[in-house]
Design a protein around this motif. Structure first.
Motif, PDB file in Angstrom:
ATOM      1  N   PRO A  74       0.805  -1.234   0.000  1.00 19.36           N
ATOM      2  CA  PRO A  74       0.000   0.000   0.000  1.00 19.36           C
ATOM      3  C   PRO A  74       0.832   1.276   0.000  1.00 19.36           C
ATOM      4  CG  PRO A  74      -0.118  -1.111   2.132  1.00 19.36           C
ATOM      5  CD  PRO A  74       0.544  -2.067   1.183  1.00 19.36           C
ATOM      6  N   LEU A  75       2.067   1.201   0.463  1.00 12.97           N
ATOM      7  CA  LEU A  75       2.993   2.329   0.375  1.00 12.97           C
ATOM      8  C   LEU A  75       3.993   1.995  -0.728  1.00 12.97           C
ATOM      9  CD1 LEU A  75       4.220   4.988   1.350  1.00 12.97           C
ATOM     10  CD2 LEU A  75       5.343   3.734   3.195  1.00 12.97           C
ATOM     11  N   SER A  76       3.821   2.639  -1.881  1.00 14.71           N
ATOM     12  CA  SER A  76       4.620   2.258  -3.049  1.00 14.71           C
ATOM     13  C   SER A  76       5.924   3.029  -3.163  1.00 14.71           C
ATOM     14  CB  SER A  76       3.804   2.461  -4.330  1.00 14.71           C
ATOM     15  OG  SER A  76       3.387   3.823  -4.454  1.00 14.71           O
ATOM     16  N   LEU A  77       6.004   4.219  -2.545  1.00 12.13           N
ATOM     17  CA  LEU A  77       7.200   5.048  -2.723  1.00 12.13           C
ATOM     18  C   LEU A  77       7.422   5.966  -1.537  1.00 12.13           C
ATOM     19  CD1 LEU A  77       9.478   6.210  -4.602  1.00 12.13           C
ATOM     20  CD2 LEU A  77       7.788   7.904  -5.339  1.00 12.13           C
ATOM     21  N   LEU A  78       8.663   6.015  -1.086  1.00  9.72           N
ATOM     22  CA  LEU A  78       9.169   7.053  -0.189  1.00  9.72           C
ATOM     23  C   LEU A  78      10.392   7.648  -0.860  1.00  9.72           C
ATOM     24  CD1 LEU A  78       9.194   5.205   3.267  1.00  9.72           C
ATOM     25  CD2 LEU A  78       7.673   7.101   2.670  1.00  9.72           C
ATOM     26  N   VAL A  79      10.479   8.961  -0.929  1.00 10.04           N
ATOM     27  CA  VAL A  79      11.668   9.577  -1.503  1.00 10.04           C
ATOM     28  C   VAL A  79      11.992  10.858  -0.738  1.00 10.04           C
ATOM     29  CG1 VAL A  79      10.297  10.785  -3.275  1.00 10.04           C
ATOM     30  CG2 VAL A  79      12.753  10.453  -3.618  1.00 10.04           C
ATOM     31  N   VAL A  80      13.270  11.013  -0.423  1.00 11.69           N
ATOM     32  CA  VAL A  80      13.768  12.213   0.255  1.00 11.69           C
ATOM     33  C   VAL A  80      15.000  12.686  -0.488  1.00 11.69           C
ATOM     34  CG1 VAL A  80      14.782  13.163   2.357  1.00 11.69           C
ATOM     35  CG2 VAL A  80      12.862  11.574   2.513  1.00 11.69           C
ATOM     36  N   GLU A  81      15.050  13.974  -0.759  1.00 12.46           N
ATOM     37  CA  GLU A  81      16.224  14.597  -1.360  1.00 12.46           C
ATOM     38  C   GLU A  81      16.809  15.598  -0.368  1.00 12.46           C
ATOM     39  OE1 GLU A  81      14.963  16.420  -4.968  1.00 12.46           O
ATOM     40  OE2 GLU A  81      14.740  14.520  -6.049  1.00 12.46           O
ATOM     41  N   CYS A  82      18.131  15.580  -0.236  1.00 14.50           N
ATOM     42  CA  CYS A  82      18.811  16.521   0.653  1.00 14.50           C
ATOM     43  C   CYS A  82      20.094  16.979  -0.027  1.00 14.50           C
ATOM     44  CB  CYS A  82      19.123  15.877   1.999  1.00 14.50           C
ATOM     45  SG  CYS A  82      19.699  17.051   3.255  1.00 14.50           S
ATOM     46  N   ALA A  96      -4.398   5.108   0.268  1.00 15.75           N
ATOM     47  CA  ALA A  96      -4.922   5.425   1.596  1.00 15.75           C
ATOM     48  C   ALA A  96      -5.885   4.360   2.107  1.00 15.75           C
ATOM     49  CB  ALA A  96      -5.615   6.789   1.566  1.00 15.75           C
ATOM     50  N   GLY A  97      -6.649   3.755   1.227  1.00 19.48           N
ATOM     51  CA  GLY A  97      -7.622   2.756   1.648  1.00 19.48           C
ATOM     52  C   GLY A  97      -7.016   1.473   2.171  1.00 19.48           C
ATOM     53  N   ARG A  98      -5.729   1.277   1.928  1.00 25.68           N
ATOM     54  CA  ARG A  98      -5.059   0.039   2.347  1.00 25.68           C
ATOM     55  C   ARG A  98      -4.080   0.259   3.495  1.00 25.68           C
ATOM     56  NH1 ARG A  98      -2.102  -1.830  -2.773  1.00 25.68           N
ATOM     57  NH2 ARG A  98      -1.606  -3.654  -1.479  1.00 25.68           N
ATOM     58  N   ILE A  99      -4.005   1.479   4.000  1.00 26.74           N
ATOM     59  CA  ILE A  99      -3.071   1.791   5.088  1.00 26.74           C
ATOM     60  C   ILE A  99      -3.773   1.569   6.427  1.00 26.74           C
ATOM     61  CG2 ILE A  99      -1.627   3.537   6.184  1.00 26.74           C
ATOM     62  CD1 ILE A  99      -0.551   2.835   3.500  1.00 26.74           C
ATOM     63  N   GLU A 100      -3.205   0.708   7.259  1.00 25.51           N
ATOM     64  CA  GLU A 100      -3.762   0.447   8.579  1.00 25.51           C
ATOM     65  C   GLU A 100      -2.862   1.051   9.651  1.00 25.51           C
ATOM     66  OE1 GLU A 100      -4.469  -3.665   9.186  1.00 25.51           O
ATOM     67  OE2 GLU A 100      -5.784  -3.880   7.435  1.00 25.51           O
ATOM     68  N   ILE A 101      -3.482   1.617  10.688  1.00 19.36           N
ATOM     69  CA  ILE A 101      -2.723   2.182  11.798  1.00 19.36           C
ATOM     70  C   ILE A 101      -1.858   1.093  12.433  1.00 19.36           C
ATOM     71  CG2 ILE A 101      -2.878   3.285  14.066  1.00 19.36           C
ATOM     72  CD1 ILE A 101      -3.623   5.087  11.742  1.00 19.36           C
ATOM     73  N   GLY A 102      -0.613   1.419  12.674  1.00 21.90           N
ATOM     74  CA  GLY A 102       0.296   0.462  13.293  1.00 21.90           C
ATOM     75  C   GLY A 102       0.937  -0.499  12.323  1.00 21.90           C
TER      76      GLY A 102
END
Length: 297
Positions: A74-82, A96-102
């Protein structure tokens, strides 16, 4: 430099090791304000931001560092640029519909891959990859440096939606401690103490207190803090160059599809850039042609 966003390096006088601490509040808040991220996504994005800030502080280069994590969940991408000037931005893409708390990292990003890319201002681009096999982003970064850089490193990363913090230890070349069992014992001693640092302590204590709590029996030198700030590198000029790269015919077709005005959004900061028919005519040098482009006011 702000009092809320900075990195701070430290070194041991009697061990071949150095470290870095990162604190992000305002820059983290800027990133989260651009999108309504679910809590597990916001936490992982904060941890990746802290990791990027730590690495920019420990790597000696001028240019851009990018940390990117891709997964099949459900989380397909994280990207950070510095940047080497410690200007940071980040984003996440998710269902968002597939994200569960915890939800855990492996639940959110199964079969994931972590990539670190360094784009020096005047050198050759470098990228390293590692499978996202650990229980945390810190575990995956530890594995990356062990396999790709052959550099003993220990990351501790935590975020809570308000503050993102990072702690990094790295082994240095032989200087204070001889090779062999004594060197290994020295490194194990420092990392064992570091692993006692809880999330509550890292998120709640200042750097001096953390280092005293962990290493009060060691000789540790803490250096001046280096500020970190949120900054997005998007601009109208970059959007214009992106249109040029598409080519005249495709852009003209897009202009017609969008009723005479092209809108381009920056996914990092939500800035919108609008291009009218007159703008497109100017970009492609069509002023001298009777091309029928309409003008939108």
């Amino acid at each position: 430099m702000t009092d809320t966003d900075f990195t701070q390096r430290f070194i041991f006088d009697n061990h071949d090791a150095r470290g870095e601490l990162a604190t992000l509040e305002q820059s983290y808040a800027h990133v989260l304000a651009k999108h309504d991220y679910p809590e597990p996504v916001a936490i992982l994005l904060g941890e990746l931001m802290a990791a990027a800030a730590l690495l920019v502080g420990s790597l000696k280069f001028d240019g851009l560092l990018t940390l990117q994590v891709r997964g099949e969940g459900p989380l397909s991408l994280l990207v950070v640029e510095c940047s080497s000037e410690r200007e940071i931005r980040g984003l996440a893409r998710y269902d968002a519909g597939r994200i569960e708390i915890g939800a855990t990292l492996q639940e959110l990003m199964p079969s994931g891959v972590l990539a670190m890319t360094i784009d020096p201002a005047g050198g050759q681009r470098y990228q390293g990859l590692v499978a996202l096999d650990g229980d945390s982003l810190a575990d995956c970064l530890n594995a990356y440096f062990a396999s790709s850089e052959q550099l003993e490193s220990r990351f501790i990363l935590h975020a809570d939606g308000r503050r993102a913090r990072g702690f990094l230890l790295q082994q240095l070349p032989v200087a204070q401690v001889p090779q062999g069992e004594q060197r290994e014992a020295s490194w194990q001693h420092l990392t064992t103490l570091a692993q006692t640092l809880s999330a509550e302590e890292l998120l709640g204590l200042d750097n001096i207190t953390i280092l005293h709590r962990l290493y009060h029996e060691e000789q540790v030198r803490l250096f001046d803090a280096q500020g970190v700030s949120f900054s997005c590198s998007c601009s109208r000029e970059r959007s214009q160059n992106a249109l040029l790269s598409l080519g005249e015919q495709d852009v003209l077709a897009l202009l017609e599809e969008q009723n005479g005005q092209i809108e381009m959004d920056c996914q990092f900061c939500n800035q919108r850039y609008h291009f009218s028919g007159d703008d497109i005519r100017r970009i492609f040098g069509l002023d001298h042609r009777n091309d029928g482009l309409s003008t939108v006011h």
